[in-house]
Design a protein around this motif. Structure first.
Motif, PDB file in Angstrom:
ATOM      1  N   LEU A 190       0.833  -1.203   0.000  1.00  0.00           N
ATOM      2  CA  LEU A 190       0.000   0.000   0.000  1.00  0.00           C
ATOM      3  C   LEU A 190       0.867   1.252   0.000  1.00  0.00           C
ATOM      4  N   ILE A 191       1.937   1.215   0.805  1.00  0.00           N
ATOM      5  CA  ILE A 191       2.820   2.389   0.876  1.00  0.00           C
ATOM      6  C   ILE A 191       3.487   2.631  -0.481  1.00  0.00           C
ATOM      7  N   GLU A 192       3.890   1.566  -1.142  1.00  0.00           N
ATOM      8  CA  GLU A 192       4.547   1.740  -2.446  1.00  0.00           C
ATOM      9  C   GLU A 192       3.580   2.345  -3.458  1.00  0.00           C
ATOM     10  N   ARG A 193       2.313   1.891  -3.422  1.00  0.00           N
ATOM     11  CA  ARG A 193       1.324   2.486  -4.324  1.00  0.00           C
ATOM     12  C   ARG A 193       1.152   3.963  -4.008  1.00  0.00           C
ATOM     13  N   ALA A 194       1.098   4.280  -2.699  1.00  0.00           N
ATOM     14  CA  ALA A 194       0.943   5.674  -2.293  1.00  0.00           C
ATOM     15  C   ALA A 194       2.096   6.506  -2.862  1.00  0.00           C
ATOM     16  N   ARG A 195       3.307   5.975  -2.798  1.00  0.00           N
ATOM     17  CA  ARG A 195       4.472   6.697  -3.317  1.00  0.00           C
ATOM     18  C   ARG A 195       4.339   6.952  -4.813  1.00  0.00           C
ATOM     19  N   THR A 196       3.930   5.897  -5.523  1.00  0.00           N
ATOM     20  CA  THR A 196       3.823   6.025  -6.978  1.00  0.00           C
ATOM     21  C   THR A 196       2.813   7.112  -7.353  1.00  0.00           C
TER      22      THR A 196
END
Lengths: 341, 475
Positions: free
Chosen positions: B177-183
C-alpha cells in the motif's frame, strides 16, 4: 549358609535398585510433561451504517436547490461574529475536502501545503467578500459523513465540499443557491461487464462514501429491488476517493458517486471509466448553519457575481480536463429563491 | 518403606497360579490341576520377610542401611530435578524469554516508526527526502528480522505463533500500500494520500494491536520463567534435612549399641549430605538474588522504558496524523469536541511523562539515570514546541504548523528523535544490567544439579559401606 545370606542380601538390594529405577522413571515423566499455553481472543471491530429517510414537508429533491434565501450584502449576527475575530484568528473557517482531485486537494508535487481546486477557488472568493482577504481562510478537512455535524457543532462556518442539496439535509442545515450541476454515475474498470446503473450490478460489490447522496440513493433503490436486489452495497468509506483504492485492490467491483467526482477518479487511473449515463440530477451548494440567514444571503450574493465572473475560469482551470471543454452540462441553473424571502 | 523388595530369587516350584485370583469355575473337569496351598501376594510375602528380618539385628541393620541409602539418593534426585528445572528456567530468562520480550517491543517500535516516517514523508509534500525514506526502509527491515527471530523461538501452535504469522502476512500488504501511495504521489494524484490512509488504518487497527499482543504474550512467558526459576526447592531441602536427621539417628543408635563413636561410612555419608544441602541452599539463594536483581534492576526498568518509548512513538504518530487529517476526526469529551489526534497526543505525552518519571525512579546508577533525565528534558521542549505548533494550526496557519512539526530546525521532530535516542540508550544500559545480573544468577546454579547428585551417590555409598561394616561383624 553363607550363600543363602548373600542371596537374601542381594534380594534386598535388588528391591532398593528397583525403587530407584521407579523414582527415575517418575522424574523423567514429570520433566517431560509438555507445557501448555493460553490463547488470547482477538476482538474485531464492527462498523455501523445508518440509512437515511426520505420524506417530504412540501420539499421535493428535484427542486430542493430552490429553497434558499434571496441574496443580500447586509451584515447580520453571523457575519458580525466572523468579522469580530481578531489577530491570527480573523479567518473564515471552512470545511473542505483534501482528497477530491481538482475540487479540493493537495498536490503532492507543489511546494507548500496549499489546497487547490474548484471548491477552493469559491472559498477564496467568499472569504474575500466577507473579510476582504481571499487568503483569510482556515481550511478544515472533513469526511463526507461529518459535514452536517461539523456545521451544527459550529466547528466550521460553512462547508464547501461537493455537497448535494437535498430535502433531507435542508432539515438540518441551510444551503446557498446551487453552484454546480452533476448526477450520480457508476465507475468501474474498463474490462468490467458492468454497463451502468442497471441489472449488470447484480451480485456486484458497490462502494460509496458513508453519508453520501450516492449511498442514500442506493439504499433507497435497493429496498425496492432496483437496480439489482443482489447488489452488495455494504462497503462504505470515509471519502469517495477511498472507493478508488478499494476498486484497485479488487475489494469492490464498482463505485457510485457524483459524476463530477467519478470523473476525477477516472482521471487518476486510466484503466477505469464512467459506465452509463448519470442516473440522478444533483446540485452542489454551500452549506451553512440553519439559522445563519445573513451568511446564506451573503453567499448567495457572492454566487450571483461568481457565476458571471470567475465560474467559467475556474471550470476551465480545474475541470475541463476531466469533465470536458463544454461546461454546459455542469452549469448551475439560474437561481430561484424562496418566495417572499 | 512402603514397598517390599522385589524378589529376585528363583520362582517357587510347582504350577504357577495367578496370585489373589480364585480358581475359576467352569473349567473342564479332569484338566483341573492339583490345587496347592493358596499362594499369598508378593506384597504380603515381602511384609512377612521384612517382619522376620526385623527380629534379628543384622536384618534391622540391613533395613536401616536400605532406608538411609534411599533417603540420600532421593535427596540427590529431587535436588537434581528441582535445581535442574530452576537452572533451565533461569537460562530461559536469560537467553529466550527476555530477548524475545525485548524483540517484540522492537517489532512494535519498528512498525510504529515506519508508519510515522511514511506519514511524515506525505506531510512534507513533494517527494519524500532520502532521510525519511531510509528510516522507513530500515524500520521495515528491522521489523522483518524481528519477526523471523520471534518465529524461530515460538512454540508450535502457540498464541505467539499465530500472531507472528498474522504480522508476517500483514507486513507485505502494508508495504504494498505504501509503495502504491508513493507512486501516485509522484504522479501528483491525491489517491496516493488515500492509499497512505488505508495503510495507516491497517497499521493502527491490525498490525500494532497484533504487535502489542505479541509483546504481552512474550512478557507473560518471561514472568512464567521467572516464576519457575525463583521458588525455593523446599522438597529437596526437606528431604536433605530428613536424610541428615536419619543419618544422625543411625549413628546415635550404633554408638549406643556398640559404644563406638565413629562409623567412617556413616560419617562420610553425613558429611556428603551436609555439603550437598549447604550447596543447594547457598547456591539457590545466590541464584535467586541474582535473578531478583535482574528483575528489579533490569526487567522492570526495561518494561517501563519500552512502554515509554512506545508512548513517545504514539505521540509522534498522532502529532503527524492531526496534520494529515486536518481536523477531520473529532472526539467529544464532557460535551466538548476535541481533535481526535491532538486529544490522543495529550494522553500519549502524559503516559510518556509518567513512564519517564518511573524510569528515573527505577534507574539505580548514573548510566541509567542520565539518558532518562535527558529524555525528560527533551520531552519538556517537545511539549512547548507542540503547543506552539498547535496554536498555529488552530489559527489556521497550516504551513507554519507544519514547519513547527516536521521542519528542519526547531521542529517537534527533533525533540521526538532526541527522546527516542535517549530512551534507546537507557534501554541498552538496562539490558546490559539485566544480562549481568541474570548471568550471575544462572551461573550460581551451574553444576548444582550434577554436583549434588554425585554427592548423594557418594553419601549413599558411604551409608551402605558403614552399615556393611557393622554387618560384617555378624559373620
Amino acid at each position: 549358609m553363607y550363600a543363602d545370606r548373600a542371596r537374601a542380601s542381594l534380594r534386598g538390594w535388588g528391591g532398593v535398585a528397583a525403587m530407584a529405577v521407579l523414582c527415575a522413571l517418575a522424574l523423567a515423566f514429570v520433566l517431560l510433561l509438555p507445557r501448555t499455553q493460553q490463547q488470547a481472543p482477538d476482538r474485531a471491530g464492527q462498523r455501523v451504517t445508518t440509512g437515511t429517510q426520505a420524506d417530504a414537508d412540501g420539499c421535493a429533491d428535484a427542486d430542493a436547490h430552490q429553497r434558499t434565501l434571496a441574496p443580500s450584502g447586509a451584515d447580520g449576527p453571523t457575519i458580525d461574529a466572523i468579522k469580530a475575530r481578531t489577530g491570527a484568528k480573523r479567518k473564515l473557517i471552512v470545511g473542505v475536502d483534501q482528497n477530491s482531485y481538482r475540487w479540493g486537494y493537495r498536490n503532492p508535487n507543489t511546494e507548500g501545503a496549499e489546497l487547490e481546486g474548484f471548491d477552493i477557488d469559491l472559498v477564496h472568493r467568499i472569504a474575500e467578500d466577507i473579510l476582504g482577504d481571499p487568503d483569510a481562510v482556515q481550511f478544515k478537512a472533513i469526511p463526507t459523513s461529518q459535514r452536517i455535524p461539523a456545521i451544527q457543532d459550529g466547528r466550521v462556518d460553512m462547508v464547501v465540499r461537493t455537497m448535494t442539496i437535498t430535502c433531507d439535509r435542508l432539515r438540518q442545515v441551510a444551503f446557498s443557491a446551487p453552484y454546480f450541476k452533476t448526477g450520480q454515475q457508476v465507475l468501474a474498470p474498463k474490462s468490467s461487464p458492468i454497463t451502468g446503473y442497471d441489472d449488470s450490478l447484480a451480485h456486484k460489490k458497490v462502494c460509496t462514501a458513508a453519508g453520501s447522496t450516492a449511498y442514500a440513493k442506493l439504499d433507497a433503490d435497493r429496498k425496492q429491488g432496483r437496480p439489482a436486489a443482489s447488489a452488495d452495497i455494504s462497503t462504505t468509506v470515509p471519502n469517495q476517493l477511498d472507493c478508488l483504492v478499494r476498486l484497485q485492490l479488487g475489494e469492490v467491483d464498482a463505485v457510485v458517486t457524483d459524476g463530477a467526482l467519478a470523473a476525477s477518479q477516472a482521471a487518476q487511473d486510466p484503466t477505469v471509466e464512467l459506465k452509463g449515463k448519470a442516473f440522478t440530477t444533483e446540485y452542489y451548494g454551500v452549506a451553512m448553519k440553519k439559522d445563519a440567514t445573513d451568511l446564506v444571503r451573503r453567499v448567495n450574493r457572492v454566487l450571483v457575481d461568481y457565476r458571471a465572473h470567475g465560474w467559467q475560469t475556474s471550470y476551465d482551470t480545474w475541470l475541463s480536463a476531466t469533465l470536458g471543454k463544454d461546461a454546459a452540462a455542469s452549469k448551475p441553473p439560474v437561481p430561484r429563491y424562496l418566495a417572499g424571502s | 518403606m512402603t514397598h517390599p523388595p522385589k524378589s529376585s530369587a528363583a520362582p517357587p516350584a510347582g504350577p504357577v497360579g495367578v496370585p489373589g485370583v480364585p480358581a475359576q469355575a467352569g473349567r473342564p473337569p479332569g484338566v483341573a490341576p492339583a490345587v496347592p496351598a493358596p499362594r499369598r501376594t508378593a506384597f504380603a510375602e515381602g511384609v512377612e520377610r521384612l517382619r522376620t528380618a526385623a527380629t534379628t539385628e543384622p536384618g534391622r541393620l540391613r533395613i536401616i542401611g536400605a532406608v538411609l541409602a534411599l533417603l540420600v539418593v532421593a535427596f540427590g534426585a529431587v535436588t537434581a530435578w528441582q535445581t535442574g528445572e530452576r537452572s533451565a528456567a533461569a537460562d530461559d530468562v536469560l537467553h529466550r524469554s527476555q530477548p524475545l520480550s525485548s524483540g517484540a517491543a522492537g517489532i512494535y517500535r519498528s512498525l510504529a516508526d515506519a508508519n510515522t516516517a511514511a506519514s511524515s514523508g506525505f506531510l512534507a509534500g513533494g517527494q519524500e527526502n532520502a532521510g525519511s525514506r531510509d528510516r522507513y526502509e530500515k524500520d521495515i527491515r528491522t521489523a522483518a528480522a524481528g519477526l523471523v527471530t520471534a518465529a524461530a523461538n515460538a512454540d508450535p501452535g502457540s498464541a505467539s505463533e499465530a500472531t507472528i504469522a498474522r504480522l508476517n502476512r500483514l507486513l507485505p500488504e502494508y508495504k504494498g500500500l505504501i509503495e502504491r501511495a508513493r507512486t501516485y504521489n509522484r504522479q501528483g494524484y491525491p489517491v496516493g494520500g488515500a492509499y497512505l490512509r488505508y495503510a495507516n488504518e491497517k497499521m493502527q487497527k491490525q498490525m500494532l494491536p497484533a504487535a502489542e499482543t505479541l509483546y504481552t504474550t512474550e512478557n507473560r512467558r518471561l514472568d512464567t520463567d521467572y516464576g519457575q526459576a525463583r521458588p525455593y526447592p523446599w522438597a529437596a531441602i526437606a528431604l536433605g534435612l530428613f536424610a541428615l536427621a536419619a543419618l544422625g539417628w543411625a549413628q546415635r543408635r550404633m554408638y549406643r549399641r556398640t559404644n563406638r563413636v565413629l562409623n567412617h561410612g556413616l560419617a562420610g555419608a553425613s558429611a556428603a549430605t551436609a555439603v550437598a544441602l549447604l550447596w543447594l541452599v547457598v547456591g539457590h539463594a545466590v541464584a535467586r538474588s541474582g535473578l531478583d536483581g535482574s528483575y528489579d534492576h533490569g526487567v522492570r526498568s526495561l518494561s517501563v522504558l519500552h512502554d515509554a518509548r512506545i508512548a513517545s512513538l504514539k505521540a509522534r504518530g498522532n502529532e503527524n496524523l492531526s496534520l494529515v487529517a486536518r481536523g477531520a476526526e473529532t472526539v467529544t469529551v464532557d460535551g466538548k469536541p476535541y481533535d481526535a489526534y491532538y486529544y490522543d497526543f495529550d494522553k500519549d505525552i502524559a503516559v510518556l511523562g509518567k513512564g519517564l518519571t518511573a524510569a528515573a525512579r527505577l534507574a539505580d546508577d548514573q548510566g541509567g539515570t542520565a539518558p532518562v533525565e535527558a529524555a525528560q528534558g527533551n520531552m519538556a521542549v517537545w511539549k512547548q514546541r507542540h503547543a506552539a505548533a498547535r496554536a498555529e494550526d488552530e489559527n489556521g496557519n497550516y504551513q507554519q504548523a507544519l514547519d513547527k512539526v516536521i521542519g528542519a530546525k526547531g521542529a517537534t521532530g527533533e525533540c521526538f528523535d532526541s527522546v527516542d535516542r535517549n530512551l534507546a540508550q537507557a534501554i541498552d544500559h538496562e539490558q546490559s544490567e539485566f544480562r549481568q545480573a541474570a548471568t550471575d544468577g544462572r551461573d550460581a546454579m551451574t553444576g548444582l544439579p550434577v554436583g549434588v547428585a554425585v554427592l548423594a551417590v557418594l553419601g549413599a555409598a558411604g551409608a551402605v559401606a558403614g552399615i556393611g561394616r557393622r554387618l560384617s561383624e555378624y559373620r
